[in-house]
Scaffold this motif. Structure first.
Motif, short mmCIF file in Angstrom:
data_model
loop_
_atom_site.label_atom_id
_atom_site.label_comp_id
_atom_site.label_asym_id
_atom_site.label_seq_id
_atom_site.Cartn_x
_atom_site.Cartn_y
_atom_site.Cartn_z
N TRP A 41 0.84 -1.20 0.00
CA TRP A 41 0.00 0.00 0.00
C TRP A 41 0.88 1.24 0.00
O TRP A 41 1.98 1.23 0.55
N ARG A 42 0.39 2.29 -0.63
CA ARG A 42 1.05 3.61 -0.60
C ARG A 42 0.02 4.65 -0.20
O ARG A 42 -1.10 4.64 -0.68
N ALA A 49 -3.69 8.49 5.84
CA ALA A 49 -3.25 7.67 6.96
C ALA A 49 -4.38 6.93 7.65
O ALA A 49 -4.17 5.84 8.19
N ASP A 50 -5.63 7.49 7.68
CA ASP A 50 -6.71 6.78 8.38
C ASP A 50 -7.10 5.49 7.68
O ASP A 50 -7.81 4.68 8.24
N GLU A 51 -6.65 5.28 6.45
CA GLU A 51 -6.91 4.03 5.74
C GLU A 51 -6.03 2.88 6.22
O GLU A 51 -6.33 1.72 5.97
N LEU A 52 -4.95 3.21 6.92
CA LEU A 52 -3.96 2.19 7.29
C LEU A 52 -4.54 1.03 8.10
O LEU A 52 -4.23 -0.13 7.79
N PRO A 53 -5.38 1.24 9.13
CA PRO A 53 -5.91 0.08 9.87
C PRO A 53 -6.68 -0.89 8.96
O PRO A 53 -6.53 -2.10 9.07
N LYS A 54 -7.47 -0.36 8.04
CA LYS A 54 -8.23 -1.21 7.11
C LYS A 54 -7.27 -1.98 6.19
O LYS A 54 -7.43 -3.17 5.96
N VAL A 55 -6.27 -1.28 5.69
CA VAL A 55 -5.29 -1.92 4.80
C VAL A 55 -4.52 -3.00 5.54
O VAL A 55 -4.35 -4.11 5.02
N LEU A 56 -4.08 -2.72 6.75
CA LEU A 56 -3.37 -3.73 7.54
C LEU A 56 -4.25 -4.95 7.79
O LEU A 56 -3.78 -6.08 7.71
N ALA A 57 -5.52 -4.71 8.11
CA ALA A 57 -6.44 -5.83 8.34
C ALA A 57 -6.56 -6.69 7.08
O ALA A 57 -6.57 -7.92 7.17
N GLU A 58 -6.63 -6.05 5.91
CA GLU A 58 -6.71 -6.81 4.67
C GLU A 58 -5.42 -7.58 4.40
O GLU A 58 -5.46 -8.75 4.03
N LEU A 60 -3.21 -8.54 6.58
CA LEU A 60 -3.04 -9.58 7.60
C LEU A 60 -4.23 -10.54 7.67
O LEU A 60 -4.22 -11.47 8.47
N HIS A 61 -5.26 -10.30 6.88
CA HIS A 61 -6.47 -11.11 6.90
C HIS A 61 -7.08 -11.18 8.28
O HIS A 61 -7.43 -12.23 8.79
N ALA A 62 -7.18 -10.00 8.91
CA ALA A 62 -7.73 -9.90 10.27
C ALA A 62 -8.82 -8.82 10.27
O ALA A 62 -8.79 -7.92 9.44
N PRO A 63 -9.79 -8.90 11.18
CA PRO A 63 -10.81 -7.86 11.26
C PRO A 63 -10.19 -6.53 11.69
O PRO A 63 -9.32 -6.51 12.55
N ALA A 64 -10.63 -5.43 11.10
CA ALA A 64 -10.13 -4.11 11.45
C ALA A 64 -10.76 -3.67 12.76
O ALA A 64 -11.97 -3.77 12.93
N GLY A 65 -9.94 -3.19 13.68
CA GLY A 65 -10.44 -2.68 14.95
C GLY A 65 -10.70 -1.20 14.85
O GLY A 65 -10.42 -0.57 13.83
N PRO A 66 -11.26 -0.61 15.91
CA PRO A 66 -11.51 0.83 15.90
C PRO A 66 -10.20 1.62 15.84
O PRO A 66 -9.19 1.18 16.39
N ALA A 67 -10.22 2.76 15.17
CA ALA A 67 -9.03 3.61 15.07
C ALA A 67 -8.75 4.22 16.44
O ALA A 67 -9.65 4.59 17.17
N ALA A 68 -7.47 4.32 16.76
CA ALA A 68 -7.08 4.88 18.07
C ALA A 68 -7.06 6.38 18.03
O ALA A 68 -6.93 7.00 17.05
#
Length: 68
Positions: A41-42, A49-58, A60-68
């Protein structure tokens, strides 16, 4: 996760400007690189930057948690 800053006074050196030419993002952007060296991802600017949790979840194949 390891975070690396490239080309700043505190980060890794980019003496020939190669990273700056190849990164395809602005100075405040970011690149997420998988352990195998592929770019996952770029974010052209920090505005993405707020897209990063969603991208990481994808990635890592893990559910995205709430943003901190």
């Amino acid at each position: 996760m390891t975070v690396r800053t490239i080309g700043s006074a505190q980060g890794l050196r980019d003496p020939y400007g190669a990273w700056e030419r190849l990164r395809e993002v602005d100075a405040d952007g970011g690149v997420l690189v998988r352990p195998d060296g592929h770019v996952a991802w770029r974010a052209r600017t920090a505005d993405s930057a707020d897209e990063l949790p969603k991208v990481l979840a994808e990635v890592l194949h893990a559910p995205a948690g709430p943003a901190a």
